[in-house]
Design an enzyme around this catalytic site. Sequence first.
Site, short mmCIF file in Angstrom:
data_model
loop_
_atom_site.label_atom_id
_atom_site.label_comp_id
_atom_site.label_asym_id
_atom_site.label_seq_id
_atom_site.Cartn_x
_atom_site.Cartn_y
_atom_site.Cartn_z
CE LYS A 10 -3.91 -2.17 2.37
NZ LYS A 10 -4.92 -2.00 3.45
CE1 TYR A 50 -9.55 -2.72 0.57
CE2 TYR A 50 -8.69 -0.86 -0.66
CZ TYR A 50 -8.49 -1.95 0.16
OH TYR A 50 -7.22 -2.29 0.57
CG PHE A 58 -13.03 2.38 7.34
CD1 PHE A 58 -12.63 1.69 6.21
CD2 PHE A 58 -13.62 1.68 8.38
CE1 PHE A 58 -12.80 0.32 6.10
CE2 PHE A 58 -13.80 0.29 8.29
CZ PHE A 58 -13.39 -0.38 7.14
NE ARG A 86 -7.09 -13.09 6.11
CZ ARG A 86 -7.48 -11.85 5.82
NH1 ARG A 86 -7.24 -11.32 4.63
NH2 ARG A 86 -8.13 -11.14 6.70
CB THR A 92 -6.84 -5.51 10.16
OG1 THR A 92 -7.31 -6.67 9.48
CG2 THR A 92 -7.18 -4.27 9.37
NE ARG A 103 -2.13 -5.58 7.45
CZ ARG A 103 -3.19 -6.28 7.10
NH1 ARG A 103 -3.61 -7.27 7.87
NH2 ARG A 103 -3.83 -5.99 5.98
CG ASN A 113 -3.57 -2.18 6.90
OD1 ASN A 113 -3.49 -1.80 5.74
ND2 ASN A 113 -4.53 -2.97 7.33
CG HIS A 116 -5.64 -6.28 0.24
ND1 HIS A 116 -6.81 -6.31 0.97
CD2 HIS A 116 -5.80 -7.19 -0.77
CE1 HIS A 116 -7.64 -7.19 0.40
NE2 HIS A 116 -7.05 -7.72 -0.65
CD GLU A 127 -9.14 -9.38 -3.17
OE1 GLU A 127 -9.98 -9.10 -2.31
OE2 GLU A 127 -7.97 -9.71 -2.88
#
Length: 139
Positions: A10, A50, A58, A86, A92, A103, A113, A116, A127
């Site tokens: 990100k 998203y 948010f 993950r 998260t 993270r 964060n 993704h 995706e």
Amino acid sequence: MTERTFSIIKPDATRRNLTGKVNAVIEDAGLRIVAQKRIQMSRAQAEKFYEIHSERPFFGELVEFMTSAPVVVQVLEGESAVTKYREVMGATNPAQAAEGTIRKLYAESVGENSVHGSDSLENAKLEIAQFFSDDEIVG
Ligand code: CMP
């Protein structure tokens, strides 16, 4: 089972020049980066990606953030890649992320964060298809 999952490095991470460091954690975990490109996400792309969060308070902030600087989109391949990635990303919220996770190491907040990762194999396929054509993925 060998799977593919979708990853995004990100804007908070690309801004701090952390692409290589994030990739090192991914590769050290045994995941292979079988496709990767740096892109500037458009507002339309971020809103579509998203969509599931469109009613969340948010959402506006999230779209703003994801379009604020380049991102690196990736396809990761490996044994149980969806759950493995993950685990590698961590929770998260970086305050709750386990030691050694991306993270915990690099994320700044629950919104910013750093990475993704797809939450299911089904979503991973959707995706991946949103950002890559089949001939861009070289396993
Ligand atoms: P990601 O896995 O990309 O999927 C949805 C994103 O929404 C999540 O990571 C966070 O970056 C973001 N997010 C989740 N909760 C919050 C929150 N409370 N405030 C801002 N952003 C959030």
